[in-house]
Design an enzyme around this catalytic site. Structure first.
Site, PDB file in Angstrom:
ATOM      1  CE  LYS A  86      37.757 -16.291  76.717  1.00  0.00           C
ATOM      2  NZ  LYS A  86      37.222 -16.394  78.075  1.00  0.00           N
ATOM      3  CB  CYS A 175      25.069 -16.167  69.848  1.00  0.00           C
ATOM      4  SG  CYS A 175      25.825 -14.895  68.831  1.00  0.00           S
ATOM      5  CG  MET A 176      24.249 -11.885  70.119  1.00  0.00           C
ATOM      6  SD  MET A 176      24.072 -12.152  71.897  1.00  0.00           S
ATOM      7  CE  MET A 176      23.180 -10.694  72.374  1.00  0.00           C
ATOM      8  CG  MET A 343      24.720 -17.614  74.558  1.00  0.00           C
ATOM      9  SD  MET A 343      24.214 -16.452  73.292  1.00  0.00           S
ATOM     10  CE  MET A 343      25.735 -15.561  73.070  1.00  0.00           C
ATOM     11  N   GLY A 380      27.946 -11.955  72.691  1.00  0.00           N
ATOM     12  CA  GLY A 380      28.912 -13.033  72.715  1.00  0.00           C
ATOM     13  C   GLY A 380      30.159 -12.834  71.893  1.00  0.00           C
ATOM     14  CD  GLN A 381      30.168 -14.357  67.119  1.00  0.00           C
ATOM     15  OE1 GLN A 381      31.059 -14.773  66.383  1.00  0.00           O
ATOM     16  NE2 GLN A 381      28.917 -14.304  66.735  1.00  0.00           N
TER      17      GLN A 381
END
Length: 753
Positions: A86, A175-176, A343, A380-381
């Site tokens: 990616k 998510c966190m 997650m 995650g981000q």
């Protein structure tokens, strides 16, 4: 064109070759001749990857005002020049047919192009009207771990400090949040105490609820390298689904979904029963608790009696001897142990407890706060830590891990913001799920959504999409239409990635600056600018008169000084490849390990968990609790969702990359071969996956890259096509501590179409 697993792995290998040679494909996806030569690049600009929380350093190659190539930054300690598939294709997300280039206003159900002044004036008018008629808490803001720090800080100041509402939350809640509450309840402060450097020092890896190979591929490559460098390194992977991460595992634990609390308690049972614990560390550095009740060591040992391997084996679907094997590997004397999760533990109705139990294992064995010994939550981000958790863009928080309920914290932020602290509401606002429920009820009249896609990403999405349509919703986004922008009243064109400069904070507490490389297309502008323009129209121009991102950062930085989250100066960040906080000395070294001397500048000797008043971490007695929804006769399968290597989150970016789209054009459902035979489903059959909330129609994968255990199915989360959008099916139950939804487990049935 049909792509097999072999094609997929070949494509990944090709991308790795491109990475190592420092090349990338041209932007736009139309080039048929392969990678762009570095000779075409006019200049290279220092940046950070736009995708996951790993925080890979990138050099963006610019030519004629466009980013035409990227290469991994060899000077960045995170990725050391590497990029995943990616990352290497990032140029192709920039100049796409769905880039939003002008403000849009919805009139009579249709979007029409507007000027910035028209859009901003309308937004300010709606905010003023709602506050005047319905009060400050009738408006709100929903942000993102993809925002830069400066955006998060300005949004927090505008809503909590100027307007006076705490109705500001963000997608890291989804998510966190349980990682946050897990760290805070156990250690008193958020975020990991270790860093990525621990990977090269660890001898044992305990990876639970994380498909690192696809969700965090660069970190996974470092784990692979560590294993290849030393044949004695052992890797344990615990997950209900067999994933690509399992390929390197010495032990694979495929437990029944939702039984990980019992499983980790059973590991703790073995550690105590076989005297594998560190009594000296326990005595000096820990307390035992059951809820609010303090326990003794013996009390805790008695609590674990119900979790012997023999008792939990049938519940977890794991052999008792394998539980013992894993516990012994984890606790082995003279070995360093690193736990990593994502997650799979966080997106649970008892996600906080699951995080606590990972910490328990490290505290019982003393495998913590030294090189290679750490419990490490993978983020995650790209800036979920820096722009949300650290800046305090959650409904109960203020900058630098402060709390709105704490009068001292409100006083401190009032001084920094230049406002009367009484303007800061002491009552927490709506957390994510409650925020969108308030929109459904009509209690939330105006909502600004920035850099995120809740119209697709929220669980049980159909009911919340209805609420979004009823609300006057502003969406700041680089792409249109998305499953959120299509529901908006106003859509603002946002600058994307390196079309502006900014700060990200990654999963290891590394704060990184990326420079502006190119101009945004059309009339797109940075969200920092849009926030300040709305603030001025609301009458708060004196509080938002910043001339640069650096000025915003330095004001925010003041809030961190003396909090043991001390951040470095903007000038230093522009020169460095990121620094792991705390950095209390402006010219001093970053901190690789918190709470321990000689690594942490705030600890003079030994280990001190200074987030707790007595300096001791907590070992919690947390019982096994079933998920909110489990299979029954009508809905006999567990459903779990997750990411895959090619696509990221809701696909607004990676869906624009032809190579990635071609590899996996749509979502699918993985079914165990035994279940497929029993219900007469074959590879690529169309099936309906149905829950009590909704249904999706997807193709079946029987022997795909992942394989859930019998009685469980798995669907990828990225597909925005309404008929395949998995969040019509997922449940919106949430953890009562962290308020994080339980995406990972609900009950479904399957019907062949």
């Amino acid at each position: 064109m049909k792509y097999s697993r072999r094609d997929f792995l070949k494509a990944v290998a090709v991308s790795a070759a491109l990475v190592s040679s420092g090349c990338a494909s041209e932007s736009g996806g139309k080039n048929k001749q392969g990678p762009t030569s570095q000779q075409d690049v006019e200049k290279w600009v220092k940046g950070v990857c736009r995708y996951c929380g790993t925080g890979c350093g990138i050099m963006a190659g610019v030519s004629k005002g466009r980013i035409i190539a990227v290469k991994g930054d060899p000077e960045n300690a995170v990725n050391r020049g590497r990029l995943c598939v990616k990352g290497i294709l990032l140029p192709k997300i920039m100049d796409t047919k769905d880039r939003l280039k002008h403000p849009l206003i919805k009139k009579n159900g249709q979007f029409v192009q507007a000027t910035w002044d028209e859009a901003l004036d309308l937004i300010a008018q709606k905010f003023k009207e709602s506050i005047a008629q319905h009060g400050k808490d009738s408006v709100g803001f929903y942000g993102s771990g993809q925002n830069i720090v400066e955006e998060g800080y300005l949004a927090n100041k505008l809503f909590k400090g100027a307007i006076g509402t705490n109705n500001i939350d963000g997608n890291p809640r989804t998510c966190m949040a349980s990682a946050v509450t897990g760290y805070i309840t156990t250690f008193g402060k958020d975020e990991p105490m270790g860093s990525y450097e621990d990977i090269e020092k660890a001898d044992v890896f305990f990876i639970i609820g994380s498909n690192m190979a696809e969700a965090h591929p660069i970190l996974y490559s470092r784990v692979v390298e560590r294993k290849n460098s030393d044949p004695s390194v052992r890797i344990i992977v615990a997950d209900p689904r067999r994933t690509r991460t399992v390929d390197i595992a010495d032990v694979f634990v495929q437990f029944v979904p939702g039984t990980d609390l019992a499983y980790m308690n059973s590991m703790a049972y073995v550690i105590l029963a076989e005297n594998l614990y560190n009594q000296e560390f326990i005595d000096q550095h820990t307390n035992f608790m059951h809820g609010e009740k303090k326990l003794s060591f013996e009390d805790f040992k008695n609590f674990l009696t119900d979790y012997s391997p023999e008792r939990v084996s049938s519940l977890c679907g794991v052999e008792a001897e394998q539980i013992r094997e894993v516990a012994r590997l984890f606790a082995a004397k003279g070995k360093n142990t690193m736990s990593m999760w994502t997650m799979g533990l966080n997106q649970r109705s008892k996600g906080t407890w699951a995080n606590n139990l990972v910490h328990n294992l490290h505290l019982l064995t003393g495998k913590i706060c030294s090189p290679g010994n750490t419990p490490f939550s993978l983020t995650g981000q790209p800036s979920a830590c820096g722009s949300m958790r650290e800046v305090g863009v959650l409904s109960h928080m203020l900058p630098a891990h402060r709390l709105v309920a704490n009068p001292k914290h409100r006083e401190e932020m009032g001084k920094i913001w230049g406002i009367d602290p009484m303007r800061i509401n002491p009552k927490p606002g709506y957390h994510t799920i409650e925020m969108f429920r308030a929109a459904n009820r009509g209690d939330l009249k105006v909502l600004w959504v920035m850099c995120t896609n809740p119209g697709q990403s929220l669980p049980n999405a159909s009911i919340y999409r209805e609420g979004m349509e009823k609300t006057f919703m502003i969406v700041s986004e680089a792409y249109h239409p998305t499953r959120t922008s299509e529901l908006a009243s106003v859509v603002l064109p946002a600058a994307l990635w390196m079309e502006r400069e900014g700060i990200y904070g990654n999963g290891e507490r590394r704060t990184q600056h990326f420079a502006k490389a190119v101009e945004p297309p059309g009339e797109a502008k940075p969200d920092v600018w849009a926030l300040m323009e709305v603030a001025k129209r609301l009458g708060y121009g004196d509080l938002f008169s910043y001339k640069s991102n650096e000025e915003i950062w330095e004001e925010y930085r003041k809030s961190t000084i003396g909090t043991k989250m001390d951040l470095p100066s903007y000038a230093r960040l522009k020169k460095e490849r990121g620094l792991t906080w705390p950095v209390p000395d402006s010219d001093g070294p970053p901190t690789s390990i918190r709470y321990a001397a000689p690594y942490d500048p705030f600890v003079k000797e030994g280990i001190q968990f200074y987030g707790k008043p007595d300096g001791r971490a907590v070992i919690y007695a947390r019982s096994q609790v079933a998920p909110q929804e489990v299979p029954d006769n009508e809905y006999p399968f567990y459903l779990s969702t997750g990411r895959i290597l090619e696509h990221w989150h809701t696909n607004t970016m990676t869906g624009n990359v032809p190579e990635l789209k071609k590899l996996t054009p749509e979502s699918y459902v993985e079914i165990h071969p035994e279940d497929a035979v029993r219900i007469e489903i074959q590879e690529n059959d169309w099936v309906q996956v149905i829950s009590r909330r909704g249904e999706v129609k997807v193709r079946a994968k029987i022997n795909g890259r992942g394989q859930p255990r019998p009685g469980m199915v798995f669907i990828t989360m990225h597909d925005p096509e309404l008929s395949r959008m998995v969040n019509f099916v997922t449940i919106d139950a949430f953890d009562d501590i962290s308020k994080q939804p339980e995406y990972k487990i609900c009950a479904v049935k399957i019907a062949k179409v």
